[in-house]
Design an enzyme around this catalytic site. Sequence first.
Site, short mmCIF file in Angstrom:
data_model
loop_
_atom_site.label_atom_id
_atom_site.label_comp_id
_atom_site.label_asym_id
_atom_site.label_seq_id
_atom_site.Cartn_x
_atom_site.Cartn_y
_atom_site.Cartn_z
N HIS A 369 0.46 -4.48 -11.15
CA HIS A 369 1.75 -4.93 -11.49
C HIS A 369 2.45 -3.31 -11.93
CE1 HIS A 369 0.57 -8.87 -14.15
NE2 HIS A 369 0.40 -8.96 -12.65
N ARG A 476 0.99 -12.77 3.19
CA ARG A 476 -0.43 -12.44 2.29
C ARG A 476 -0.22 -13.45 1.23
NH1 ARG A 476 -0.03 -6.85 3.21
NH2 ARG A 476 -1.52 -6.11 4.53
N ARG A 512 -0.80 -17.03 6.40
CA ARG A 512 -2.05 -17.13 6.02
C ARG A 512 -2.65 -17.30 4.66
NH1 ARG A 512 -5.24 -11.41 5.52
NH2 ARG A 512 -4.24 -11.06 3.22
N CYS A 682 -2.37 -7.08 13.42
CA CYS A 682 -1.65 -6.90 11.55
C CYS A 682 -1.77 -6.10 10.75
CB CYS A 682 -1.37 -8.03 11.36
SG CYS A 682 -3.03 -9.11 10.57
#
Length: 755
Positions: A369, A476, A512, A682
């Site tokens: 975070h 992602r 993805r 990628c």
Amino acid sequence: MQTGAGTVGPRRLLKRIRDMMAASGSGQERLDRIVKIIAADMVAEVCSAYIMRPGEVLELFATEGLKQEAVHQTRLRVGEGIVGDIAAHARALALADAQSHPNFAYRPETGEEIFHSLMGVPLLRGGRVLGVLVVQNRTFRDYSEEEIETLQTIAMVLAELVSSGDLVSLDEIQRVEGTALLPARLEGLKLNQGLAIGRVVMHQPRVTVRQMVAENPDAELTRLQEALSGMHSALDDMLAASDLGEGETREILETYRMFAEDRGWLGRISEAIKSGLTAEGAVQKVQEDTRARMSQISDPYLRERLSDLDDLANRLLRHLIGDRTAARNADLPDDTVVVAHAMGPAELLDYDRRKLKAVVLEEGSPTSHVSIIARALDIPMVGRVRELLSQVEPLDTVVVDGDNGQIVLRPGEDVREMFAGTMRMRAERMVRLALLRDLPAVTRDGVQISLSLNAGLLIDLAHLEDTGADGVGLYRTEIPFMIRSAFPDVGEQIDIYRRVLDRAAGRPIIFRTLDIGGDKDLPYLPNGDDENPAMGWRAIRVALDRPLMLRQQLRAMLRAAAGRELSIMFPMVAEVSEFDAARALFELELARERRRGHAVPLRTRVGTMVEVPALFFQLPALLRRVDFVSVGSNDLMQFLYASDRGNPRLADRYDPLSPGALAFLAGLAQACTRADVPITLCGEMGGRPLEAMALVGLGYRSLSMPPAAIGPVKAMVRSVEIDELERYLRELIRSSRHSIRENLLSFARDHGITV
């Protein structure tokens, strides 16, 4: 101690120890009396206290029941014997037959051969082990959970005596052998790019708890509730004042705020108060217990949550003692570089952003975070710097190289001048690269190269405008799942994907599906104990074993993309049958949506990632089934070389610019070109100008990369001529060299290519 007496016995014992600590006499005399009290109250024939000395050696400092001549003579290395094992793992052990334990180490000078059972706990202070407290009995005694809990509480109180300097000097406690205030270059992990020079400010949120034992538990519970109320209000004010906007950064802070109301955490604090501790002592005890327990966990996500809980505990302690000052109100240097073991996301916001130039952590990960908040604030950050805190002093000058994941402590004048020059050149280069934003990525001989972003958070999509990228070549989807405490339902996922598509404003995005497992476990989906997680139960394997989870994700994507184009790809596919099974689930969900009258995407494209070399040998069958292919070079290279990319011993052993690796990539590109199937790369290779130059020469016309790489790669593309490069590469990849990196660098220099 009578276990049937509830909390009265432990509370009485704590009070006696508190009184003894406040009594007259030297620290050694008080410790001698304390071990006698513990032995008598816990009905143990032996109570011994071992204190950590320099060199990770535990010295017997006091005992009741062992031979007195062993005091200050018996020493155990950390990890040696049961006592050493307790220190090494910072965990309690309770053994009915200690002598049968594989780590049992017999020291004849102590006379402990007649004692069979043993219970020991670490003395913890600030996450460091300061010693070990042990009780022993002649009989084969099964120690109860309450007795273990009581000894842990006593150990926490004794840790205050050790850390006070009354037993061992403070200089000795803080000393780390081999450390000298000399210039030092330390390697770490890049958490956010950027360069900075500044002065060290130690992030020390820890609050010293001076009163551990309470007289009135009810009054302490009331104080706890009042402090919690104040902390919650302060957190709400911080959220309201935050200017990070919407998206994942906002969600992270709101999730952090939810941690402050976690019932399990608050319940453990309340129980510790009822056992006889003050509110401050209870918070510290739960904090130490949590830190010791989670230090044994290898999962990076769960370890990162420890930083959030540490931050909350320290905030709560400040409210309890009435000290609510924040770091942003402190007297900070104008060029502050914060150094910490770990940080929670809200702690970063405590600092004055006008003065904060960089952050360096002993721990940390790109998905933590605090790293995400740092990227949102554009603050350079380096993590995973081993033994950082033992080598740095407040106000040390430090150079932070976030681009390469390293720092230089106490640099000489020549290094500072050189780095300042590098910072100026970097700033000038960034200005030049920004001018390329609206120019096409076209080679000197007119070949168009598509440059896209890798993303995983809404905040990443702001870089589409900043960089002029063509779209998102890899989104992602697992990252929003990793910052939640429960699996998001279909409605929550629809909201995530719809906002992603909205932010893209018509630019293409390839989603993805969940690539979880390996080093990306979800806290609410146990992954088991794979011996080799990167090659274990992860990605498509998890999805096919949990088809409902995959179907929910696909359903959410279809609904979010209604009326628009939807491109998805499956990760970690090892054979065509896996792709067939995953695509069948997609087609099933698409048909289901149509049958129920829901709006569906105008066009769908389904592809696969090529990361497992086995798929290369099934390309003819695969290419008849897919709409596109995306090469994940990070995993592909580690599988191709059977080399763990996270192993520092192997990090530089194999080069993706080796003839073998490039020949493999060339074969992929050629097969896709013959089958008229679009192919993109990628992985990290695509974001490094020299590697990107090689890929363009091998036939790749689409690359996806981190936002910061778009400008440098575009500069390379606009300065290269493909025909010459292709001819040069055809010869080089036939060689048997370890790497052709230097050859490619020479080619770039000779042909004026910007790399």
